[in-house]
Motif scaffolding. Structure first.
Motif, PDB file in Angstrom:
ATOM      1  N   UNK A  26       0.837  -1.194   0.000  1.00  0.00           N
ATOM      2  CA  UNK A  26       0.000   0.000   0.000  1.00  0.00           C
ATOM      3  C   UNK A  26       0.872   1.242   0.000  1.00  0.00           C
ATOM      4  N   UNK A  27       0.314   2.335  -0.473  1.00  0.00           N
ATOM      5  CA  UNK A  27       1.026   3.607  -0.433  1.00  0.00           C
ATOM      6  C   UNK A  27       1.278   4.019   1.008  1.00  0.00           C
ATOM      7  N   UNK A  28       2.374   4.746   1.263  1.00  0.00           N
ATOM      8  CA  UNK A  28       2.597   5.262   2.625  1.00  0.00           C
ATOM      9  C   UNK A  28       1.392   6.100   3.050  1.00  0.00           C
ATOM     10  N   UNK A  29       0.942   5.871   4.253  1.00  0.00           N
ATOM     11  CA  UNK A  29      -0.249   6.578   4.714  1.00  0.00           C
ATOM     12  C   UNK A  29      -0.193   6.843   6.192  1.00  0.00           C
ATOM     13  N   UNK A  30      -1.344   6.918   6.814  1.00  0.00           N
ATOM     14  CA  UNK A  30      -1.394   7.256   8.234  1.00  0.00           C
ATOM     15  C   UNK A  30      -1.123   6.074   9.155  1.00  0.00           C
ATOM     16  N   UNK A 263     -12.271   3.935  -1.079  1.00  0.00           N
ATOM     17  CA  UNK A 263     -10.852   4.276  -1.034  1.00  0.00           C
ATOM     18  C   UNK A 263     -10.020   3.305  -1.872  1.00  0.00           C
ATOM     19  N   UNK A 264     -10.353   2.033  -1.832  1.00  0.00           N
ATOM     20  CA  UNK A 264      -9.617   1.057  -2.632  1.00  0.00           C
ATOM     21  C   UNK A 264      -9.774   1.346  -4.128  1.00  0.00           C
ATOM     22  N   UNK A 265     -10.953   1.812  -4.516  1.00  0.00           N
ATOM     23  CA  UNK A 265     -11.161   2.178  -5.910  1.00  0.00           C
ATOM     24  C   UNK A 265     -10.460   3.499  -6.248  1.00  0.00           C
ATOM     25  N   UNK A 266     -10.670   4.503  -5.416  1.00  0.00           N
ATOM     26  CA  UNK A 266     -10.120   5.827  -5.706  1.00  0.00           C
ATOM     27  C   UNK A 266      -8.599   5.855  -5.658  1.00  0.00           C
ATOM     28  N   UNK A 267      -8.013   5.128  -4.708  1.00  0.00           N
ATOM     29  CA  UNK A 267      -6.567   5.191  -4.510  1.00  0.00           C
ATOM     30  C   UNK A 267      -5.789   4.142  -5.306  1.00  0.00           C
ATOM     31  N   UNK A 268      -6.423   2.990  -5.573  1.00  0.00           N
ATOM     32  CA  UNK A 268      -5.688   1.881  -6.193  1.00  0.00           C
ATOM     33  C   UNK A 268      -6.371   1.303  -7.432  1.00  0.00           C
ATOM     34  N   UNK A 269      -7.559   1.793  -7.738  1.00  0.00           N
ATOM     35  CA  UNK A 269      -8.356   1.247  -8.830  1.00  0.00           C
ATOM     36  C   UNK A 269      -8.621  -0.245  -8.645  1.00  0.00           C
ATOM     37  N   UNK A 270      -8.844  -0.635  -7.380  1.00  0.00           N
ATOM     38  CA  UNK A 270      -9.227  -2.006  -7.060  1.00  0.00           C
ATOM     39  C   UNK A 270     -10.742  -2.058  -6.877  1.00  0.00           C
ATOM     40  N   UNK A 271     -11.387  -2.946  -7.601  1.00  0.00           N
ATOM     41  CA  UNK A 271     -12.832  -3.126  -7.482  1.00  0.00           C
ATOM     42  C   UNK A 271     -13.085  -4.358  -6.617  1.00  0.00           C
ATOM     43  N   UNK A 272     -13.552  -4.141  -5.394  1.00  0.00           N
ATOM     44  CA  UNK A 272     -13.842  -5.261  -4.500  1.00  0.00           C
ATOM     45  C   UNK A 272     -15.268  -5.133  -3.974  1.00  0.00           C
ATOM     46  N   UNK A 273     -15.795  -6.249  -3.509  1.00  0.00           N
ATOM     47  CA  UNK A 273     -17.124  -6.221  -2.915  1.00  0.00           C
ATOM     48  C   UNK A 273     -17.031  -5.716  -1.478  1.00  0.00           C
TER      49      UNK A 273
END
Length: 310
Positions: A26-30, A263-273
Motif C-alpha cells: 500500500x502507499x505510505x499513509x497514516x 478508497x480502494x477504488x479511488x486510490x488503487x483502482x481495485x474493485x472489490x465487494x
C-alpha cells in the motif's frame, strides 16, 4: 479442526488449478507500520472460495464419492456457489446452487453462465442451506458447505501459506469473517508465524458473538456486506481454530466498509465487494492501529460486485 498440515495437503492437491494471486504494498499513509494487500479478488471466479471448492471436490473424487450424474450441491449467497460451480465445471460434473432471494443479480447471472442449476428462495442463507442439505440427501450429490468443512477451510487456507511465501516477515493478517472458513484456514496456515485479526461487520458479528458466548451462537444478520458475510453463525471449525490460535475479532460499521471500498477504488483502482472491503475498513477507519513498524497484510478476498455502485 484443521492444521497447517491440512493446508499443505490442499496446496498439493490443487496445484496448477489455482491462481497465485499477487501481493502489493500500500502507499505510505497514516499507518504506523507497512501495509500490504493480498489480491485474492483476482482468483478464479473473483473469490478466494475457488481454493476450498477445488480441494473439497477433488478430495471427494479421490474417495470415490463424486458421481458424474449428480455432481455437487452448495448453498450460497453467491461466492461459494460461483466457486463450486467453477470447480465442478473443471471436473466435468454438474453443480446445483441454492441461493437466497437477496443474492445479487450479478452473482446469479454468473452462476448460470458457468452452467450451474440455480435454485433461488428464502430470505437468508439459512433457508438455502436447509434446501441444499435435503437435495444432497435425496440425490447423493456431494455437499459442499460454504465455509464449515475441513477441506473447504483448508483449501481457503492456501491463501495464508501462499502469503507467507510472498511476505515471510508479515506480522499480522487482517481477514474479513462471515462464517469463518477463510479465517480458519489462514489462521491454521500462519500459526506460529503471524497473528490473525478477524474483521466483521457490526451488523453480522458471528465470530465476535461466539467468542463472547464461548460457543457459536446465532446472530441477526443485516447490512451492506450481508451478501458475502451473511452467515448467521460462525462455523465450528472457525470457532475452534480461533480459540487455538488466539484470533481477535474486531467490528466495523457499514459506513466504514463503504468508505474503505471507495478508497480502494479511488486510490488503487481495485474493485472489490463490500465483504472484502471490510478487512481494509479496520485499518482505514483506525479500528485497528498497527504498532510501530508492524507489517500488516490485508486479504482482499472478493470482487463480485456491481462497479456502478462505486
Amino acid at each position: 479442526m484443521i492444521t497447517r498440515a491440512d493446508v499443505d495437503q490442499a496446496a498439493r492437491r490443487t496445484a496448477g488449478l489455482i491462481r497465485r494471486t499477487s501481493v502489493m504494498e500500500a502507499d505510505p499513509g497514516p499507518f504506523n507500520g507497512q501495509v500490504w494487500f493480498k489480491c485474492e479478488f483476482m482468483q478464479h471466479t473473483g473469490t478466494f472460495k475457488a481454493r476450498g471448492a477445488l480441494n473439497r471436490i477433488l478430495a471427494s473424487k479421490e474417495r470415490g464419492e463424486l458421481r458424474a450424474d449428480v455432481g455437487i450441491v452448495v448453498a450460497s449467497g453467491g461466492n461459494a456457489g460461483l466457486a463450486n460451480a467453477y470447480a465442478a465445471a473443471q471436473l466435468g460434473v454438474p453443480a446445483t446452487v441454492f441461493v437466497p432471494e437477496a443474492a445479487p443479480a450479478v452473482k446469479v447471472s454468473k452462476l448460470k453462465a458457468i452452467g450451474a442449476m440455480v435454485v433461488q428462495g428464502g430470505a437468508e442463507y439459512a433457508a438455502a442451506y436447509q434446501a441444499a442439505v435435503v437435495h444432497a440427501e435425496e440425490t447423493g450429490a456431494v455437499y459442499c458447505h460454504a465455509y464449515d468443512q475441513p477441506e473447504i477451510a483448508a483449501g481457503a487456507g492456501t491463501v495464508g501459506s501462499e502469503l507467507l511465501e510472498q511476505l515471510p516477515d508479515v506480522a499480522t493478517v487482517l481477514v474479513a469473517v462471515g462464517g469463518g472458513g477463510l479465517m480458519a484456514g489462514v489462521a491454521a496456515a500462519v500459526e506460529g508465524f503471524a497473528k490473525v485479526v478477524a474483521v466483521e461487520p457490526e451488523t453480522a458479528p458471528t465470530l465476535h458473538a461466539a467468542l463472547a458466548a464461548g460457543e457459536p451462537v446465532d446472530v441477526a444478520v443485516s447490512g451492506i456486506a450481508a451478501d458475502s458475510l451473511g452467515a448467521r453463525r460462525a462455523g465450528g471449525i472457525a470457532f475452534s481454530v480461533a480459540l487455538r490460535c488466539g484470533v481477535e475479532s474486531i467490528l466495523v460499521s457499514d459506513e466504514q466498509i463503504v468508505a474503505a471500498r471507495s478508497a480502494l477504488w479511488n486510490d488503487y483502482r481495485m474493485v472489490v465487494e463490500h465483504g472484502a472491503a471490510a478487512a481494509y475498513a479496520a485499518l482505514a477507519s483506525g479500528v485497528y492501529v498497527p504498532g510501530k513498524d508492524e507489517r500488516v497484510a490485508v486479504i482482499l478476498c472478493g470482487a463480485n460486485t456491481d462497479p456502478a455502485t462505486l
